[in-house]
Design an enzyme around this catalytic site. Sequence first.
Site, PDB file in Angstrom:
ATOM      1  N   HIS A  39      -7.122  10.863  -4.542  1.00  0.00           N
ATOM      2  CA  HIS A  39      -8.467  11.365  -4.270  1.00  0.00           C
ATOM      3  C   HIS A  39      -8.906  11.039  -2.848  1.00  0.00           C
ATOM      4  O   HIS A  39     -10.103  11.080  -2.544  1.00  0.00           O
ATOM      5  CB  HIS A  39      -9.441  10.785  -5.293  1.00  0.00           C
ATOM      6  CG  HIS A  39      -9.138  11.223  -6.693  1.00  0.00           C
ATOM      7  ND1 HIS A  39      -9.678  12.366  -7.255  1.00  0.00           N
ATOM      8  CD2 HIS A  39      -8.322  10.697  -7.637  1.00  0.00           C
ATOM      9  CE1 HIS A  39      -9.215  12.511  -8.480  1.00  0.00           C
ATOM     10  NE2 HIS A  39      -8.389  11.507  -8.740  1.00  0.00           N
ATOM     11  N   LYS A  54      -2.609 -11.445  23.487  1.00  0.00           N
ATOM     12  CA  LYS A  54      -3.021 -12.846  23.335  1.00  0.00           C
ATOM     13  C   LYS A  54      -3.198 -13.507  24.696  1.00  0.00           C
ATOM     14  O   LYS A  54      -4.150 -14.267  24.910  1.00  0.00           O
ATOM     15  CB  LYS A  54      -1.986 -13.618  22.505  1.00  0.00           C
ATOM     16  CG  LYS A  54      -1.927 -13.217  21.047  1.00  0.00           C
ATOM     17  CD  LYS A  54      -1.227 -14.257  20.190  1.00  0.00           C
ATOM     18  CE  LYS A  54       0.238 -14.339  20.447  1.00  0.00           C
ATOM     19  NZ  LYS A  54       0.945 -15.179  19.461  1.00  0.00           N
ATOM     20  N   GLU A  56       6.208  -4.390  12.778  1.00  0.00           N
ATOM     21  CA  GLU A  56       6.429  -5.505  13.696  1.00  0.00           C
ATOM     22  C   GLU A  56       7.926  -5.702  13.940  1.00  0.00           C
ATOM     23  O   GLU A  56       8.327  -6.157  15.010  1.00  0.00           O
ATOM     24  CB  GLU A  56       5.799  -6.786  13.140  1.00  0.00           C
ATOM     25  CG  GLU A  56       5.558  -7.858  14.199  1.00  0.00           C
ATOM     26  CD  GLU A  56       4.685  -8.990  13.701  1.00  0.00           C
ATOM     27  OE1 GLU A  56       3.488  -9.019  14.056  1.00  0.00           O
ATOM     28  OE2 GLU A  56       5.194  -9.856  12.963  1.00  0.00           O
TER      29      GLU A  56
END
Length: 550
Positions: A387, A515, A356
């Site tokens: 793994h 937004k 960000e």
Amino acid sequence: MLKNINPTQTQAWKALTAHFESAQDMDLKALFAQDSERFAKYSARFGQDILVDYSKNLVNAETMQHLFALAKETDLQSAITAMFKGEAINQTEDRAVLHTALRNRSNSPVLVNGEDVMPAVNAVLAKMKAFSERVIGGEWKGFTGKAITDVVNIGIGGSDLGPYMVTEALVPYKNHLTMHFVSNVDGTHMAETLKNVDPETTLFLVASKTFTTQETMTNAHTARDWFLKAAGDEAHVAKHFAALSTNGKAVAEFGIDTDNMFEFWDWVGGRYSLWSAIGLSIILSIGYDNFVELLAGAHEMDQHFVNTPFESNIPVILALIGIWYNNFHGAESEAILPYDQYLHRFAAYFQQGNMESNGKYVDRNGNPVTYQTGPIIWGEPGTNGQHAFYQLIHQGTKLIPCDFIAPAVSHNLVGDHHQKLMSNFFAQTEALAFGKSAQAVQAELEKAGKSAAEIAALVPFKVFEGNRPTNSILVKQITPRTLGNLIAMYEHKIFVQGVIWNIFSFDQWGVELGKQLANQILPELADSAAVTSHDSSTNGLINAFKAFRA
């Protein structure tokens, strides 16, 4: 103000470009063979509790010389001074950047527009201390007279990731209160949390500076409705909700007593806000004194960052090595790999902190950059990652510089678990650096009794090229203070890279467009009418959604 210096036009960048022509063939085996003092030369200690080993990187003295020159030529020192002095270095929002003032344990004056912010910082800390002591001590009572047992922090982004990461990292220091964090506007997150708490003994913290953040306020109102089904009287809301906000009017309208509103300031960015009132959930989890230790640890790193020459400055060194890989080797990502289960959200926290901050394609002049900026940050705790994705790091085609972080002392001395964990920590960086040759593989297979044909067939697949770069960050133990050290170290690394890349690291306009469009789309979802106002893909998706839910 920050200077506008295109890094690619500096003499140091040009020198690094020329140096890379020969340095791209650098071999870690050879570097270590040529210099028995390499570890001593390319490692740094922070106090008595942290060792940063950067010797397993594809750098030599000339590389570092050019990188330090780049920091000086882009005037990093004046940028550091400007930030700590309270200059408005977040220029697109005309704001100072002073999360460092929140942890200024020296209490020396920090001026914003000529006014010392420290009295206000200390007043909020004192208010949080008094509030937390009442809740932790059982003096604070819910609407039926019972003490609080659970705390639900409702926030998103910096109002969630930081407090959640820290409370998880410091579980060994927690008290009897059970912490919950709700961030996602997906109702499932709140619904599942509410199944585990009792309205009579739950305190909700609503973390939103403006008290208008859509996700946070949607979740807050859902929590309020759930609470009132049990409590009935709206007057009881004040006993079970507190606000981390500056919007007193909206807080009061929600039903929260503004005496239980904890403010912070526009010079505190969201992803740097755990040091502020947003850290109230941390205090409620580990107690005020441990929170102060967290602040003190960060302040120690701040002092190191401000006062240490670049050649010994840990955040600067880590930042410059990151630039070497990002801009010259073409690495697109960095992995953060903590060998400590309590740090299981550390990589996620700095995924936000880094991406960000430095995920920008426009420079400080407003022009598109012609070079790479912020990398992709990712990671998981060891040994789980071994793994899962280490295969690609060891034998894939992508160069992925890694930070390995581990405590020498575990909080849980269970059998020989920690020795096994640490043996993997040491082994992985050794394997990544030095690999395994075809000759070594062949010898192993011969010893195992394989035939010549089997050996010839298997060798190519079992070779490890090595030369995969890593930093090893060894911490004596994860405590509030050393965690503060580590967080501030990474914060300053991110800042240094943003300065050198000539971008603004403290705004985040990239989150705004989605937004805005969501606010336009929301009313279109209220009925079953076909939507035609967007592109064909978005229209098709919305209309399919409406058909599915019908």
